[in-house]
Design a protein around this motif. Structure first.
Motif, PDB file in Angstrom:
ATOM      1  N   LEU A 223     -28.482  56.392  70.267  1.00 57.71           N
ATOM      2  CA  LEU A 223     -27.024  56.438  70.401  1.00 57.71           C
ATOM      3  C   LEU A 223     -26.482  57.824  70.066  1.00 57.71           C
ATOM      4  N   LYS A 224     -26.983  58.409  69.013  1.00 56.43           N
ATOM      5  CA  LYS A 224     -26.513  59.743  68.619  1.00 56.43           C
ATOM      6  C   LYS A 224     -26.831  60.773  69.694  1.00 56.43           C
ATOM      7  N   ASP A 225     -28.053  60.729  70.215  1.00 54.93           N
ATOM      8  CA  ASP A 225     -28.454  61.689  71.249  1.00 54.93           C
ATOM      9  C   ASP A 225     -27.569  61.583  72.482  1.00 54.93           C
ATOM     10  N   ILE A 226     -27.351  60.364  72.949  1.00 55.04           N
ATOM     11  CA  ILE A 226     -26.629  60.208  74.210  1.00 55.04           C
ATOM     12  C   ILE A 226     -25.126  60.422  74.028  1.00 55.04           C
ATOM     13  N   CYS A 227     -24.592  60.104  72.848  1.00 54.68           N
ATOM     14  CA  CYS A 227     -23.174  60.376  72.585  1.00 54.68           C
ATOM     15  C   CYS A 227     -22.890  61.878  72.651  1.00 54.68           C
ATOM     16  N   HIS A 228     -23.782  62.665  72.078  1.00 57.60           N
ATOM     17  CA  HIS A 228     -23.585  64.119  72.101  1.00 57.60           C
ATOM     18  C   HIS A 228     -23.891  64.694  73.488  1.00 57.60           C
ATOM     19  N   GLN A 229     -24.863  64.115  74.173  1.00 53.49           N
ATOM     20  CA  GLN A 229     -25.183  64.580  75.523  1.00 53.49           C
ATOM     21  C   GLN A 229     -24.013  64.335  76.482  1.00 53.49           C
ATOM     22  N   PHE A 230     -23.413  63.135  76.402  1.00 56.78           N
ATOM     23  CA  PHE A 230     -22.304  62.772  77.304  1.00 56.78           C
ATOM     24  C   PHE A 230     -20.947  63.229  76.774  1.00 56.78           C
ATOM     25  N   LYS A 231     -20.910  63.720  75.528  1.00 51.84           N
ATOM     26  CA  LYS A 231     -19.644  64.097  74.876  1.00 51.84           C
ATOM     27  C   LYS A 231     -18.704  62.901  74.795  1.00 51.84           C
ATOM     28  N   THR A 233     -16.359  60.720  73.002  1.00 51.64           N
ATOM     29  CA  THR A 233     -15.493  60.856  71.834  1.00 51.64           C
ATOM     30  C   THR A 233     -14.553  59.666  71.661  1.00 51.64           C
ATOM     31  N   VAL A 234     -14.777  58.593  72.415  1.00 54.96           N
ATOM     32  CA  VAL A 234     -13.974  57.376  72.255  1.00 54.96           C
ATOM     33  C   VAL A 234     -14.903  56.178  72.170  1.00 54.96           C
ATOM     34  N   LEU A 235     -14.699  55.362  71.142  1.00 48.64           N
ATOM     35  CA  LEU A 235     -15.365  54.077  71.004  1.00 48.64           C
ATOM     36  C   LEU A 235     -14.357  52.990  71.321  1.00 48.64           C
ATOM     37  N   LEU A 236     -14.679  52.136  72.301  1.00 53.18           N
ATOM     38  CA  LEU A 236     -13.848  50.973  72.623  1.00 53.18           C
ATOM     39  C   LEU A 236     -14.504  49.783  71.936  1.00 53.18           C
ATOM     40  N   ASP A 237     -13.898  49.363  70.838  1.00 56.29           N
ATOM     41  CA  ASP A 237     -14.568  48.547  69.834  1.00 56.29           C
ATOM     42  C   ASP A 237     -14.047  47.110  69.817  1.00 56.29           C
ATOM     43  N   ALA A 238     -14.913  46.172  70.224  1.00 57.25           N
ATOM     44  CA  ALA A 238     -14.560  44.755  70.198  1.00 57.25           C
ATOM     45  C   ALA A 238     -15.208  44.027  69.034  1.00 57.25           C
ATOM     46  N   VAL A 239     -16.032  44.713  68.261  1.00 49.61           N
ATOM     47  CA  VAL A 239     -16.812  44.057  67.212  1.00 49.61           C
ATOM     48  C   VAL A 239     -16.211  44.297  65.830  1.00 49.61           C
ATOM     49  N   ALA A 240     -15.875  45.564  65.535  1.00 48.11           N
ATOM     50  CA  ALA A 240     -15.264  45.962  64.260  1.00 48.11           C
ATOM     51  C   ALA A 240     -16.211  45.718  63.091  1.00 48.11           C
ATOM     52  N   ASP A 241     -15.631  45.509  61.894  1.00 42.81           N
ATOM     53  CA  ASP A 241     -16.409  45.335  60.672  1.00 42.81           C
ATOM     54  C   ASP A 241     -17.346  46.535  60.503  1.00 42.81           C
ATOM     55  N   ARG A 253     -17.706  65.050  66.348  1.00 36.75           N
ATOM     56  CA  ARG A 253     -16.466  65.255  65.594  1.00 36.75           C
ATOM     57  C   ARG A 253     -15.262  64.983  66.491  1.00 36.75           C
ATOM     58  N   HIS A 254     -14.144  64.661  65.851  1.00 35.73           N
ATOM     59  CA  HIS A 254     -12.868  64.426  66.544  1.00 35.73           C
ATOM     60  C   HIS A 254     -12.936  63.199  67.464  1.00 35.73           C
ATOM     61  N   SER A 255     -13.752  62.219  67.113  1.00 35.84           N
ATOM     62  CA  SER A 255     -13.833  60.997  67.917  1.00 35.84           C
ATOM     63  C   SER A 255     -12.809  59.967  67.432  1.00 35.84           C
ATOM     64  N   THR A 256     -12.470  59.034  68.335  1.00 31.79           N
ATOM     65  CA  THR A 256     -11.487  57.996  68.036  1.00 31.79           C
ATOM     66  C   THR A 256     -12.066  56.628  68.363  1.00 31.79           C
ATOM     67  N   VAL A 279     -13.679  60.079  58.347  1.00 26.57           N
ATOM     68  CA  VAL A 279     -12.250  60.271  58.603  1.00 26.57           C
ATOM     69  C   VAL A 279     -11.777  61.595  58.015  1.00 26.57           C
ATOM     70  N   ILE A 280     -12.257  61.921  56.826  1.00 26.09           N
ATOM     71  CA  ILE A 280     -11.800  63.150  56.153  1.00 26.09           C
ATOM     72  C   ILE A 280     -12.498  64.390  56.716  1.00 26.09           C
ATOM     73  N   PHE A 281     -13.819  64.363  56.775  1.00 25.35           N
ATOM     74  CA  PHE A 281     -14.573  65.583  57.056  1.00 25.35           C
ATOM     75  C   PHE A 281     -14.925  65.778  58.524  1.00 25.35           C
ATOM     76  N   ARG A 282     -14.922  64.697  59.322  1.00 21.26           N
ATOM     77  CA  ARG A 282     -15.282  64.842  60.735  1.00 21.26           C
ATOM     78  C   ARG A 282     -14.101  64.519  61.648  1.00 21.26           C
ATOM     79  N   ASP A 283     -12.942  64.336  61.048  1.00 20.48           N
ATOM     80  CA  ASP A 283     -11.704  64.106  61.796  1.00 20.48           C
ATOM     81  C   ASP A 283     -11.817  62.900  62.731  1.00 20.48           C
TER      82      ASP A 283
END
Length: 357
Positions: A223-231, A233-241, A253-256, A279-283
């Motif tokens: 997940l980390k590799d492909i998130c950075h490869q594809f850039k 920066t948005v998670l559409l989150d139905a699971v939470a917790d 960084r700067h993801s929402t 939230v604090i250090f990676r915005d």
């Protein structure tokens, strides 16, 4: 009170039959024991309301959460359940728009605080009714609002945030599949995460750019590799917790995170978790999305525009809700129990006015 108007003679019964909530604070009881078939009088329409003869109504994850008493609206013991459906407007006390709706087939949302749509007749506000195209079946029309509109709104939000790719969990859901299709139209890559191997190939065939199995030993590294490869920066989150901070820890960084549901199996009240350090250090940012709030804040033309966009996507075959089974009052509890543990199989549809299916 202004009397309801109608443009043709219509017989409206005095009694309405529907599936009501039997609320219990016990968490580990079957969903079939949380509902009961009930009858109650049809009340007079208040200003702004219409009466809809229901043709079809699906089960959505939000319905399950409501039945368990964990939704954003407090459970009302004895109230008819069901947040979404389709039907024909048979009476109105809602001015010119209400009169225009009479006789039309509409996609409809339940009015917050009132009875829901798992009933033969439903009362809701006229502005929660959207006329539907004739090409849509009753079952497809019944699923027009909650999932497709959510998919469109979430992808449009990702576009506003400037993301080149999105991560979506619970990706085998109807919202997830809609996100994959709609994001592809806008050249946004999708990274889908699922819990079951059986969902990997169907989502790849649907057009997902990557599908990751959360049970794999190297899931987080992938997940980390492909998130950075594809850039992404948005998670559409139905699971939470805990899933929210877990996925976000792998993103740039700067993801929402846009949280629109909570499918986590937990007995705790509504809530979630996030990484304070991120939230604090990676915005990193966390925001919520609830379709009811969108409709409440949107202008009428914005709602109609969204409806037309979604229906066009249905007509083009880009959106198509998977249907597992169609039920009447007598066997609905079987479909409810199946959907509760097999959501990715497709929607369970109730036909409240069917004699037998």
């Amino acid at each position: 009170m202004t009397q309801p108007t109608h443009s043709m003679p219509m017989t409206i019964p005095a009694i309405n039959k529907g599936i009501s909530l039997k609320y219990s604070e016990k968490m580990n009881i079957p969903f079939a024991e949380r509902i009961a078939l009930a009858e109650k009088p049809i009340p007079e329409l208040k200003p702004g309301q219409v009466l809809v003869k229901m043709l079809a109504s699906p089960i959505n994850p939000s319905d399950l959460v409501y039945l368990m008493g964990k939704y954003g609206l407090p459970p009302q013991d004895g109230a008819y359940a069901g947040f979404e459906g389709a039907g024909t407007v048979v009476a109105a006390n809602a001015g010119m728009y209400g009169r225009w709706l009479i006789g039309k087939r509409v996609a409809v949302s339940a009015e917050p605080g009132n009875d829901g749509l798992w009933a033969q007749y439903a009362i809701t506000r006229a502005n929660l009714c959207l006329p539907v195209r004739k090409e849509l079946s009753d079952a497809q029309a019944a699923t027009l609002i909650v999932n497709p509109c959510t998919s469109v709104c979430l992808v449009d939000r990702a576009r506003q945030l400037g993301s080149k790719a999105v991560v979506l969990n619970a990706a085998a859901s109807q919202v997830g599949k809609g996100i994959i299709r709609y994001a592809k139209m806008h050249n946004i890559k999708t990274i889908a995460t699922v819990r079951s191997q059986k969902n990997v190939k169907p989502l790849m065939d649907l057009g997902a750019d990557a599908v990751l199995l959360t049970t794999s030993e190297d899931y987080l590294a992938q997940l980390k590799d492909i998130c950075h490869q594809f850039k992404a920066t948005v998670l559409l989150d139905a699971v939470a917790d805990v899933d929210t901070p877990t996925v976000m820890s792998c993103m740039p960084r700067h993801s929402t995170a846009v949280v629109y549901g909570r499918l986590t199996e937990t007995q705790h009240p509504i809530g979630g978790q996030f990484s304070v350090a991120d939230v604090i250090f990676r915005d990193h940012k966390v925001e919520g999305f609830w379709l009811a709030t969108y409709f409440g804040q949107a202008k009428p033309w914005q709602v109609l525009s969204l409806s037309r966009k979604v229906q066009k996507l249905f007509a083009l075959g880009i959106f198509d809700t998977d249907i597992f089974g169609e039920y009447d009052f007598h066997n609905f509890s079987d479909g409810l129990e199946h959907y509760a543990v097999n959501k990715s199989d497709g929607k369970v549809i109730l036909h409240p006015n069917a004699v037998s299916l």
